[in-house]
Scaffold this motif. Structure first.
Motif, PDB file in Angstrom:
ATOM      1  N   MET A  74       0.808  -1.243   0.001  1.00 55.76           N
ATOM      2  CA  MET A  74      -0.088   0.081   0.104  1.00 55.76           C
ATOM      3  C   MET A  74       0.909   1.262   0.090  1.00 55.76           C
ATOM      4  N   ASN A  75       0.885   2.031  -1.009  1.00 51.78           N
ATOM      5  CA  ASN A  75       1.559   3.328  -1.163  1.00 51.78           C
ATOM      6  C   ASN A  75       1.408   4.357  -0.017  1.00 51.78           C
ATOM      7  N   LEU A  76       0.166   4.221   0.585  1.00 46.66           N
ATOM      8  CA  LEU A  76      -0.022   5.344   1.583  1.00 46.66           C
ATOM      9  C   LEU A  76       0.990   5.105   2.919  1.00 46.66           C
ATOM     10  N   VAL A  77       1.562   3.993   3.162  1.00 51.52           N
ATOM     11  CA  VAL A  77       2.239   3.801   4.433  1.00 51.52           C
ATOM     12  C   VAL A  77       3.554   3.997   3.925  1.00 51.52           C
ATOM     13  N   LYS A  78       3.878   3.744   2.520  1.00 47.78           N
ATOM     14  CA  LYS A  78       5.456   4.072   2.248  1.00 47.78           C
ATOM     15  C   LYS A  78       5.887   5.493   2.348  1.00 47.78           C
ATOM     16  N   ASP A  79       4.902   6.431   2.386  1.00 48.46           N
ATOM     17  CA  ASP A  79       5.089   7.789   2.586  1.00 48.46           C
ATOM     18  C   ASP A  79       5.342   8.337   3.942  1.00 48.46           C
ATOM     19  N   TRP A  80       4.779   7.156   5.035  1.00 43.77           N
ATOM     20  CA  TRP A  80       4.822   7.749   6.169  1.00 43.77           C
ATOM     21  C   TRP A  80       6.478   7.781   6.689  1.00 43.77           C
ATOM     22  N   THR A  81       6.778   8.496   7.437  1.00 48.12           N
ATOM     23  CA  THR A  81       7.780   8.413   8.465  1.00 48.12           C
ATOM     24  C   THR A  81       7.963   7.202   9.505  1.00 48.12           C
TER      25      THR A  81
END
Length: 55
Positions: A1-8
């Protein structure tokens, strides 16, 4: 999921901590975020495996 890849990494840890608190209080609400938890945990495992062992 790309959403969590953007999280620090800190955001991932904060989400996993808050998920565990909600799980203890309201299992129905926690069930809604189960897939997000799985993806967040997998991402944290890739970045910081030793921290992911805690969750």
């Amino acid at each position: 999921m790309n959403l969590v890849k953007d999280w620090t990494t800190l955001e991932l840890v904060e989400f996993l901590t808050s998920y565990n608190r909600v799980l203890k209080k309201d299992k129905n609400k926690a069930q809604q975020y189960r897939y997000l938890y799985i993806f967040a945990h997998a991402e944290l495992s890739n970045r910081q495996p030793l921290i992911a062992l805690i969750y």
